[in-house]
Design a protein around this motif. Structure first.
Motif, PDB file in Angstrom:
ATOM      1  N   ALA A  42       8.403 -30.555 -26.004  1.00 55.55           N
ATOM      2  CA  ALA A  42       6.986 -30.222 -25.829  1.00 55.55           C
ATOM      3  C   ALA A  42       6.206 -31.439 -25.340  1.00 55.55           C
ATOM      4  N   THR A  43       5.355 -31.221 -24.348  1.00 53.20           N
ATOM      5  CA  THR A  43       4.517 -32.296 -23.815  1.00 53.20           C
ATOM      6  C   THR A  43       3.250 -32.396 -24.643  1.00 53.20           C
ATOM      7  N   ARG A  44       3.208 -33.433 -25.447  1.00 51.71           N
ATOM      8  CA  ARG A  44       2.072 -33.692 -26.329  1.00 51.71           C
ATOM      9  C   ARG A  44       1.618 -35.139 -26.141  1.00 51.71           C
ATOM     10  N   PRO A  45       0.401 -35.462 -26.580  1.00 48.05           N
ATOM     11  CA  PRO A  45      -0.077 -36.840 -26.398  1.00 48.05           C
ATOM     12  C   PRO A  45       0.523 -37.836 -27.378  1.00 48.05           C
ATOM     13  N   ASN A  46       1.305 -37.364 -28.340  1.00 49.15           N
ATOM     14  CA  ASN A  46       1.871 -38.271 -29.334  1.00 49.15           C
ATOM     15  C   ASN A  46       2.652 -39.412 -28.704  1.00 49.15           C
ATOM     16  N   GLN A  47       3.341 -39.133 -27.603  1.00 44.89           N
ATOM     17  CA  GLN A  47       4.170 -40.157 -26.984  1.00 44.89           C
ATOM     18  C   GLN A  47       3.349 -41.295 -26.389  1.00 44.89           C
ATOM     19  N   LEU A  48       2.044 -41.098 -26.215  1.00 39.31           N
ATOM     20  CA  LEU A  48       1.199 -42.172 -25.690  1.00 39.31           C
ATOM     21  C   LEU A  48       1.300 -43.443 -26.530  1.00 39.31           C
ATOM     22  N   LEU A  49       1.550 -43.291 -27.835  1.00 33.78           N
ATOM     23  CA  LEU A  49       1.590 -44.468 -28.701  1.00 33.78           C
ATOM     24  C   LEU A  49       2.733 -45.407 -28.343  1.00 33.78           C
ATOM     25  N   ALA A  50       3.771 -44.901 -27.712  1.00 36.13           N
ATOM     26  CA  ALA A  50       4.873 -45.776 -27.297  1.00 36.13           C
ATOM     27  C   ALA A  50       4.408 -46.807 -26.276  1.00 36.13           C
ATOM     28  N   LEU A  71       7.502 -49.119 -25.514  1.00 35.47           N
ATOM     29  CA  LEU A  71       7.434 -49.000 -24.059  1.00 35.47           C
ATOM     30  C   LEU A  71       6.215 -49.700 -23.482  1.00 35.47           C
ATOM     31  N   ARG A  72       5.637 -50.586 -24.237  1.00 35.28           N
ATOM     32  CA  ARG A  72       4.440 -51.306 -23.807  1.00 35.28           C
ATOM     33  C   ARG A  72       4.679 -51.975 -22.450  1.00 35.28           C
ATOM     34  N   GLY A  73       3.779 -51.713 -21.507  1.00 34.94           N
ATOM     35  CA  GLY A  73       3.867 -52.361 -20.211  1.00 34.94           C
ATOM     36  C   GLY A  73       4.621 -51.591 -19.160  1.00 34.94           C
ATOM     37  N   SER A  74       5.361 -50.555 -19.541  1.00 34.44           N
ATOM     38  CA  SER A  74       6.089 -49.760 -18.548  1.00 34.44           C
ATOM     39  C   SER A  74       5.215 -48.606 -18.065  1.00 34.44           C
ATOM     40  N   VAL A  91      -8.174 -29.997 -27.900  1.00 34.42           N
ATOM     41  CA  VAL A  91      -8.437 -31.371 -27.463  1.00 34.42           C
ATOM     42  C   VAL A  91      -8.817 -32.222 -28.672  1.00 34.42           C
ATOM     43  N   TRP A  92      -8.271 -33.445 -28.709  1.00 31.93           N
ATOM     44  CA  TRP A  92      -8.581 -34.409 -29.775  1.00 31.93           C
ATOM     45  C   TRP A  92      -9.164 -35.681 -29.148  1.00 31.93           C
ATOM     46  N   PRO A  93     -10.488 -35.863 -29.246  1.00 32.70           N
ATOM     47  CA  PRO A  93     -11.095 -37.033 -28.606  1.00 32.70           C
ATOM     48  C   PRO A  93     -10.555 -38.377 -29.086  1.00 32.70           C
ATOM     49  N   TRP A  94     -10.041 -38.471 -30.326  1.00 35.04           N
ATOM     50  CA  TRP A  94      -9.561 -39.781 -30.774  1.00 35.04           C
ATOM     51  C   TRP A  94      -8.396 -40.269 -29.930  1.00 35.04           C
ATOM     52  N   MET A  95      -7.662 -39.337 -29.325  1.00 31.54           N
ATOM     53  CA  MET A  95      -6.508 -39.727 -28.526  1.00 31.54           C
ATOM     54  C   MET A  95      -6.896 -40.369 -27.199  1.00 31.54           C
ATOM     55  N   ILE A  96      -8.196 -40.406 -26.887  1.00 32.87           N
ATOM     56  CA  ILE A  96      -8.599 -41.103 -25.671  1.00 32.87           C
ATOM     57  C   ILE A  96      -8.322 -42.598 -25.791  1.00 32.87           C
ATOM     58  N   GLY A  97      -8.306 -43.109 -27.027  1.00 37.29           N
ATOM     59  CA  GLY A  97      -7.983 -44.522 -27.221  1.00 37.29           C
ATOM     60  C   GLY A  97      -6.562 -44.841 -26.801  1.00 37.29           C
ATOM     61  N   PRO A  98      -5.557 -44.179 -27.392  1.00 34.07           N
ATOM     62  CA  PRO A  98      -4.186 -44.397 -26.927  1.00 34.07           C
ATOM     63  C   PRO A  98      -4.002 -44.094 -25.444  1.00 34.07           C
ATOM     64  N   TYR A  99      -4.693 -43.089 -24.922  1.00 33.32           N
ATOM     65  CA  TYR A  99      -4.548 -42.749 -23.507  1.00 33.32           C
ATOM     66  C   TYR A  99      -4.991 -43.916 -22.627  1.00 33.32           C
ATOM     67  N   ILE A 100      -6.161 -44.456 -22.901  1.00 34.60           N
ATOM     68  CA  ILE A 100      -6.668 -45.558 -22.074  1.00 34.60           C
ATOM     69  C   ILE A 100      -5.817 -46.808 -22.256  1.00 34.60           C
ATOM     70  N   ASP A 101      -5.386 -47.082 -23.487  1.00 33.71           N
ATOM     71  CA  ASP A 101      -4.503 -48.227 -23.694  1.00 33.71           C
ATOM     72  C   ASP A 101      -3.189 -48.060 -22.936  1.00 33.71           C
ATOM     73  N   ALA A 102      -2.663 -46.831 -22.937  1.00 37.38           N
ATOM     74  CA  ALA A 102      -1.371 -46.586 -22.308  1.00 37.38           C
ATOM     75  C   ALA A 102      -1.427 -46.784 -20.798  1.00 37.38           C
TER      76      ALA A 102
END
Length: 641
Positions: A505-513, A521-524, A569-580
Motif C-alpha cells: 500500500a502506498t502510504r506516507p509512512n515511508q516518508l520518514l525513511a 534513506l536520508r539523502g537519496s 489527509v493528515w496535515p502533520w505529514m507535511i513536515g516529513p514530506y518537505i523534509d524528505a
C-alpha cells in the motif's frame, strides 16, 4: 493589525461563519470556543470550559453563552445572540447584524451594527487559570442604550449532555453575581436571578458526527447596564478559588502576552502559528508542561507530543519548558516503553512508535540546546529502551534477530499512529514491521549512540545495531519489480513480514525513511509515487488508486474511524514530506505550504486542523485545532524560510 477579518457576508451566512471556529485557551487544558457567527455548533462550545488541574482531558462545560440583548434609545429591543434549536429553527438571528469578526493578537472580537448603534464584544482568558473575561463596549450610539447579558449555564462533562429531565443546575446568588453548582462563579453588574430551561439547543456538528445533537441549557440570570458611547459592560466567569480581575484587564493582559510571544514573528502567518502552538502547551501533572493533542476533545498523548516537540518547543525557543516536559515523560518509561495517554482513565502503554519519537525528541533537544545535563539524566532510560526492544516487551514488540528490525502486533490492538478501531477491531492493524517504525528505530539507534558519544561513552554496539538495521531496511522494504528498476527511486512496502506477507500500500509512512535526520534513506531520491499523495493540506494516508481508499472522513463514529487512515489527509505529514524532498532543488518548498497557510482562515481560525477529506475540496475534519498539524507546519516553515 488583525490576522483575520471576516465581514458581514461571512458572519451573516451560517454556512460560512458557523463553520469557522475560534479558540481561546487558558493554559490548563480549558478554553472558550465558538464560531465566527456566534452559533454554538458543538457540545464543546462555550465561554468557560474547565479542565481538572493536571488533567487536561477531563473538562466540564460551565458557562455556555452570554446572550446580549440591546435596548435602543427608542425602547426597541434587539437580540444579538444566535441559537439553533431542534427542528432546525434559528432564533434569534443576531449573526445577521454582525458587520465584522476579527482575530486580533489571537483574540476574537465581534462588531454588531444596528443602524447608528455599534456594539463590540471581546473575549480573553487568564493564562494558567480557568477564568474568562467578556467585554461588551458601545462604540457608537445616538443616546444611552441598555445592554443585558443572559447567562446560559450547565455543569456537565464536555463530552456529554444535560437536560431538563434532571434537576437544573444549582445557582446561588452572591454579591456581584452567582455561583453555579458550587463549581464556577459569574461576576458582573446588576445581577438578576433567572430560572428557566432553554430546551432543545441543537449542535449541528454533533449531528454531522452521528452523535446526539440536542441538550437543554439553564437560564441562570442576567447582568445589565446602561451605556453611553465608549462605555462597557464587563462580565467574568471562573472556576476555583479565584476573584474578580476586571474583564477588560483580562483582555488587555492576554493581548499583551500574545504580543510578547509574537514580537519576533517574521510575518502574520508566522505569528498565527506561534499563537496556535501556544494553545497546546499546558500545565500537566506534577507541574511539568504537557501538550494537549487537539481541541476540543483530546487530552495529552505522548506520540502526538513527541511528534510535535520540535515545532512546539524548539522552533519557538521554548526550550526550558520543553526540557521539563522531556524529564517528566522520561519518568514514565516502563519496560522500554513511554506512557502514551491517561485520557481513557488509566495510564496506557500502547504504542510502538511513541517511544521511538521520544528518542528523536531528546536528541533534537540536545542538538539544538547543547543541554548535556539533560542528556546525562535521561540516557540510562534511553539505553533501557534499546535493551527492552532487543529483549522484547509488551504487545510482541521486539527486534527480530534475523534482520535487526522491529516487529510488533497483538490481537485487538493497533500500535502505530494509524490506530483507529471499530468495535474493538483495528482498521489498519499493520502487524509485522511497519516502515515508519523501523525508520524511527534506525534513527533512534543513531540518536542514542550520538548522545552516548557526546558524553564520552562507547557507542560501538549501538552503531553495529544501527548498521545492521539500516542494511536490512534497504533490502527488505524496497519494492523492486524488475532487474531494471532503479533502486534509489523504488517505493517502499508499508509493512513487511505481516500475516499476509508484505503490504505494498502506498502510504506516507515511508516518508520518514528520508525525512528523519538519521533515517535509513536520508539523502537519496524520493519515489515519484509518493508525490501523488500530496494535497493542499498535506499527504493523503492512502493512494487514491488503492481499492481501500475512502474519499471522505464523514458520518457516524464508525464511518469516520474506518476512513481515518484510508485516504484521509493528515496535515502533520507535511513536515516529513518537505523534509524528505528537501534535497531536491526542483521543489519550491515554501510553495508546498501555501494550501495550509490559506487553511488558517478556513476552519479553526488561526490554526491547522487534525484531518481533511481525501478528495477535493479537502474539507477539514477532526479537531479544528491540532497540535502536531500546527507544530510541523511551524517547524518546516521556519526551516525553509
Amino acid at each position: 493589525m488583525p490576522m483575520v477579518v471576516f465581514g458581514a457576508q461571512v458572519c451573516g451566512d451560517l454556512s460560512a461563519g458557523a463553520t469557522r471556529e475560534w479558540l481561546v485557551p487558558d493554559g490548563t487544558g480549558g478554553y472558550a470556543m465558538g464560531t465566527v457567527s456566534g452559533l454554538r455548533t458543538r457540545r464543546y462550545h462555550g465561554l468557560l470550559v474547565v479542565a481538572e488541574p493536571g488533567q487536561p482531558a477531563r473538562r466540564h462545560l460551565g458557562l455556555a453563552a452570554l446572550d446580549p440583548v440591546l435596548t435602543l434609545p427608542s425602547g426597541a429591543t434587539v437580540s444579538l445572540a444566535t441559537h439553533e434549536w431542534d427542528g432546525g429553527v434559528v432564533s434569534p438571528e443576531g449573526h445577521t447584524l454582525l458587520e465584522r469578526f476579527d482575530l486580533v493578537d489571537g483574540l476574537p472580537r465581534w462588531r454588531w451594527r444596528i443602524g447608528p448603534v455599534v456594539v463590540e464584544r471581546s473575549i480573553a482568558m487568564v493564562h494558567g487559570s480557568p477564568h474568562v473575561g467578556v467585554v461588551h463596549r458601545v462604540l457608537s450610539a445616538p443616546g444611552p442604550v441598555t445592554l443585558t447579558l443572559k447567562a446560559l449555564v450547565t455543569w456537565r462533562d464536555a463530552h456529554g449532555e444535560r437536560g431538563a429531565s434532571g434537576p437544573p443546575p444549582a445557582v446561588a446568588s452572591v454579591a456581584g453575581g452567582a455561583v453555579v453548582e458550587r463549581a464556577f462563579r459569574l461576576h458582573g453588574p446588576s445581577w438578576q436571578p433567572g430560572g428557566q430551561w432553554y430546551r432543545g439547543a441543537y449542535a449541528r456538528e454533533e449531528a454531522a458526527r452521528g452523535l446526539n445533537a440536542s441538550e437543554d441549557l439553564w437560564y441562570a440570570g442576567e447582568f445589565s447596564a446602561q451605556l453611553h458611547t465608549g462605555e462597557a459592560l464587563e462580565v467574568e466567569a471562573w472556576a476555583g478559588d479565584g476573584e474578580a480581575r476586571g474583564a477588560q484587564r483580562v483582555v488587555d493582559r492576554a493581548r499583551e502576552r500574545n504580543r510578547s510571544l509574537t514580537h519576533d514573528a517574521s510575518d502574520a502567518v508566522d505569528a498565527a502559528l506561534v499563537l496556535a502552538a501556544d494553545a497546546f502547551v499546558v500545565a500537566g501533572a506534577q507541574g511539568a508542561p504537557d501538550v494537549v493533542a487537539g481541541y476540543p476533545w483530546f487530552g495529552t498523548w505522548a506520540r502526538d507530543t513527541m511528534i510535535s516537540y520540535e515545532g512546539l518547543f524548539l522552533a519557538t525557543g521554548w526550550c526550558d519548558e520543553g526540557r521539563e516536559l522531556l524529564r517528566a515523560y522520561a519518568a514514565t518509561l516502563s519496560e522500554g516503553m513511554l506512557a502514551n495517554t491517561a485520557d481513557t482513565g488509566q495510564t496506557e502503554y500502547n504504542t510502538v512508535d511513541g517511544t521511538l519519537w521520544f528518542l528523536h525528541a531528546v536528541e533534537r533537544h540536545v542538538t539544538v540546546t547543547d543541554d548535556e545535563d539533560l542528556a546525562r539524566e535521561v540516557l540510562p532510560g534511553l539505553e533501557q529502551v534499546i535493551a527492552a526492544h532487543l529483549a522484547g516487551t509488551r504487545y510482541g514488540i521486539r527486534v527480530d534477530p534475523a534482520d535487526g528490525l522491529v516487529t510488533q502486533g497483538a490481537p485487538g490492538v493497533a500500535l502505530t499512529w494509524m490506530d483507529a478501531r471499530v468495535d474493538g477491531i483495528p482498521v489498519t492493524p499493520r502487524v509485522g514491521k511497519p516502515v515508519e517504525v523501523n525508520a524511527l528505530w534506525v534513527n533512534g539507534l543513531a540518536a542514542v549512540a550520538g548522545l552516548k558519544e557526546r558524553l564520552g561513552g562507547d557507542a560501538a554496539g549501538l552503531h553495529r545495531l544501527r548498521e545492521r538495521a539500516a542494511a536490512s531496511f534497504g533490502t527488505r522494504y524496497r519494492m523492486l519489480h524488475a532487474a531494471s528498476d532503479v533502486q534509489d527511486a523504488a517505493p517502499l512496502y508499508d509493512v513487511v513480514d505481516g500475516p499476509d506477507g508484505d503490504d505494498p500500500a502506498t502510504r506516507p509512512n515511508q516518508l520518514l525513511a528520508w525525512s528523519l535526520p538519521h533515517g535509513p534513506l536520508r539523502g537519496s531520491s524520493v519515489p515519484e509515487a509518493l508525490f501523488s499523495l500530496f494535497t493542499p493540506l498535506g499527504p493523503r494516508s492512502l493512494a487514491v488508486d488503492d481499492p481501500a481508499f475512502t474519499s471522505a472522513h464523514r458520518g457516524s463514529p464508525g464511518d469516520r474511524d474506518r476512513a481515518y487512515h484510508q485516504g484521509t489527509v493528515w496535515p502533520w505529514m507535511i513536515g516529513p514530506y518537505i523534509d524528505a524532498v528537501g534535497h531536491s532543488q526542483s521543489k519550491n518548498h515554501r510553495e508546498l505550504l501555501a494550501g495550509i497557510e490559506a487553511h488558517l482562515y478556513e476552519w479553526g481560525v488561526g490554526s491547522v486542523s487534525e484531518t481533511a477529506d481525501g478528495s477535493a475540496p479537502h474539507g477539514a475534519t477532526g479537531c479544528p485545532f491540532q497540535a502536531w498539524s500546527v507544530a510541523e507546519t511551524l517547524r518546516v516553515r521556519r526551516n525553509v524560510g
